[in-house]
Design an enzyme around this catalytic site. Structure first.
Site, short mmCIF file in Angstrom:
data_model
loop_
_atom_site.label_atom_id
_atom_site.label_comp_id
_atom_site.label_asym_id
_atom_site.label_seq_id
_atom_site.Cartn_x
_atom_site.Cartn_y
_atom_site.Cartn_z
N LYS A 206 0.85 -1.19 0.00
CA LYS A 206 0.00 0.00 0.00
C LYS A 206 0.89 1.24 0.00
O LYS A 206 1.29 1.75 1.04
CB LYS A 206 -0.91 -0.01 1.23
CG LYS A 206 -2.07 0.98 1.11
CD LYS A 206 -3.02 0.57 0.02
CE LYS A 206 -4.17 1.55 -0.13
NZ LYS A 206 -5.03 1.23 -1.28
N SER A 412 -8.65 -0.07 -4.95
CA SER A 412 -8.87 0.29 -3.55
C SER A 412 -10.36 0.55 -3.32
O SER A 412 -11.18 -0.35 -3.46
CB SER A 412 -8.01 1.50 -3.17
OG SER A 412 -7.67 1.45 -1.81
#
Length: 627
Positions: A206, A412
């Site tokens: 991430k 996401s």
């Protein structure tokens, strides 16, 4: 000299009241006059605005502006801009594709000409949808001719689908590969300004907030990015090679050997493209126009001297036959494009409330039998994403099938709003995944100290004021925030596991914030099928038992224009209205003020770190994974 007598307070009051009444009367009369004038101009400009399409017409597709899923400005602003001759703007993907598909079947259209220099192309998935539509025109037997003066590699993917590609002798076109480089400013923020940015996340891949806390991309970010980018690039080479009847491996080698090849062409980029069989000939625009005159029908009144219709003119022809009420059942398409934020958001952005409202409209409309959510989003706020996901679940409970069609990007939070659909479609080059959560909090006590400012005070507990950015972040507070982020990640992976019918452990293996292409996501069970919007619509219609194509209609559900916007849009689209506005300074002022770009002035992260009631940090499911 005589002094003018001063009025008393009562006299001054009545004089002021009289002046105010006079001003109001003049204002009302002026507004009525302006309304009557507009109505008069509308009447003068009324009449047929769409000229009939003649036989043997050449459709000239010369889009100008950014390729988008949905306009980010209202119809009034677009109409005013067009009437005033402003350049740039936006081109809807759906309009390009439907014009090409209609031209393929339209006996009045003899050939299609592509002029793509001014198209600001988006991601590879959108481009491949347009490229497929161009290829369908070519496969129908109609000639497609592409011309360019200067062309980048994204524009070239479309031009390569043509029967012939011409480049200006002084022009250029290079294939260079895909790159993704970001600016890192930890040193500037932390060392120079004294701003400490605290990052809380789950997932080693991430990487969205790395620029705020690192001086360079992490090894994990580089590994993941190169993995999906290589997949997209190899597919690009294969698409170009297939269209141009070239060898993909040799095409890749020619890029590596570019310096020697350009030197051998004496620095002539156009000649280099011709020698590499990327184009079929070097011609000026006038020479191409002459060729089209010979092949088509001469028309001295048309630009270029041949019978033609522009993209806008052809779309007007297509839309002119859509006035009657269509009784067929509907497959509704709701566009979710842009960053995901809370509340009401304008087109081009996704709002937790505004996008949910569009989905509720589809659920409540008895004519809508199935829904396709077209997603092109890097994600955003977790709560807003969850609001939209819940609406998808409610649609399914209401018995209306839901398909998701992923565009360029559905990562996401973009994946969060997609995962509960009955079926997920993605292009092989769609960017998706990035299942991970992060939170970002800056603290500025060191920055304040640099200018001699300090924060001090008291609180009733040790955590009162703990989230004030003017104070250092306590370790215990960081623990609280990390717990919130961990919970967000468990929610994300748990919902994916339920929606995709997989164990949480299996989802975690392909999550951890890692980004995948559509093809890679399908291999890992995050996507059901490879395909575009048409395939998603067909699935939704089949699942709703609407029959074959033609037995149902496709309807885009979007925020409706106001009556004034519809009236004024019709006015400025008329000949008289456009001519008047082009010479109106007042109209130009109105245009400048009407543009709904206020939200664009705020950066996403500035909103992301804004305080939120009841929670210590705003959980984000966002991916900086465009290129």
């Amino acid at each position: 000299m005589n002094d003018t007598p001063r009025r008393g307070p009562i006299a001054r009051f009545f004089v002021g009241l009289w002046d105010a009444m006079n001003f109001t009367r003049r204002l009302v009369l002026n507004l009525l006059f302006f309304a009557v004038l507009l109505l008069f101009l509308a009447i003068l400009g009324a009449g047929p605005r769409t000229k009939p399409l003649q036989d043997r017409t050449t459709l000239v597709i010369e889009p100008e502006g950014a390729l988008v899923e949905q306009y980010s400005s209202d119809p009034l602003t677009r109409a005013l801009g067009k009437a005033l001759g402003e350049r740039g703007g936006e081109v809807q993907l759906r309009d390009l594709v439907r014009a090409l598909d209609a031209a393929r079947r339209d006996k009045r259209v003899e050939r299609v000409v592509l002029r793509l220099d001014k198209l600001q192309a988006g991601g590879m998935a959108s481009l491949r949808e347009v490229a497929d539509a161009i290829a369908r025109v070519r496969a129908s037997g109609k000639q497609v001719v592409a011309f360019s003066e200067m062309m980048d590699q994204k524009q070239y993917l479309l031009a390569a689908q043509a029967n012939e590609v011409f480049l200006d002798p002084m022009g250029g076109m290079l294939l260079e590969g895909l790159g993704r480089y970001r600016t890192f400013y930890r040193e500037g923020l932390q060392d120079k300004l004294g701003v400490d940015v605290h990052l809380f996340k789950v997932g080693e891949y991430k990487s969205a907030a790395e620029p705020y806390v690192l001086d360079a991309a992490s090894p994990e970010a580089k590994e993941a990015d190169l993995y999906w980018m290589n997949d997209v690039w190899q597919r690009y080479l294969a698409d170009v090679a297939k269209a141009r009847k070239l060898d993909a491996a040799k095409l890749a080698q020619s890029i590596d050997d570019m310096p020697a090849g350009i030197a051998a062409a004496n620095g002539d980029l156009a000649k280099f493209a011709l020698q590499g069989r990327m184009v079929d000939g070097l011609k000026t625009r006038e020479q191409v126009d002459d060729l089209l005159v010979q092949r088509g029908v001469a028309d001295e009144d048309s630009d270029g001297g041949f019978r033609q219709a522009s993209l806008d003119e052809y779309l007007a022809v297509l839309d002119s036959g859509l006035q009657a009420v269509d009784p067929r059942p509907q497959v509704a398409v709701v566009v979710a494009e842009g960053e995901i934020s809370g509340g009401e958001q304008p087109p081009g952005n996704i709002g937790g409330e505004s996008t949910s409202q569009l989905l509720r409209e589809a659920r409540d409309d008895e004519n809508v039998k199935a829904v396709v959510l077209r997603v092109d989003s890097p994600g955003g706020e977790v709560f807003a994403s969850e609001q939209i996901r819940r609406e998808i679940v409610e649609l399914k409970k209401a018995g209306k099938p839901v398909a998701v069609s992923m565009g360029d990007l559905a990562a996401s939070g973009g994946y969060w709003i997609s995962m509960d659909a009955d079926r997920i479609y993605a292009d092989a080059s769609t960017i998706t995944g990035s299942i991970g959560i992060f939170g970002l909090i800056p603290t500025i006590p060191r920055a304040l100290e640099k200018i001699g400012v300090r924060s001090d005070g008291v609180g009733t507990t040790r955590f009162a004021g703990a989230f004030d950015i003017t104070r250092p972040l306590q370790p215990e507070v960081g623990q609280v925030i990390q717990s919130v982020i961990d919970k967000g990640y468990r929610d994300f992976t748990g919902r994916v596991a339920t929606a995709r019918r997989k164990p949480v452990e299996q989802v975690d293996e392909v999550a951890r914030g890692r980004v995948w292409t559509g093809a890679q996501a399908k291999e890992r069970g995050l996507v059901d099928e490879l395909g575009g919007l048409q395939q998603a619509v067909a699935f939704a219609a089949t699942k709703a038992k609407l029959g074959k194509q033609g037995d149902y209609q496709i309807r885009y559900i979007e925020k409706a224009a106001t009556p004034f916007e519809r009236f004024f849009t019709g006015l400025v689209a008329s000949r008289m209205g456009a001519a008047t506005l082009q010479h109106s300074d007042i109209a130009r002022s109105l245009l400048a003020k009407a543009s709904p770009q206020a939200a664009a002035d705020l950066r996403f992260l500035e909103g992301a770190i804004a305080p939120t009631r009841g929670v210590p940090v705003k959980a984000l499911a966002y991916c900086f994974c465009g290129f």
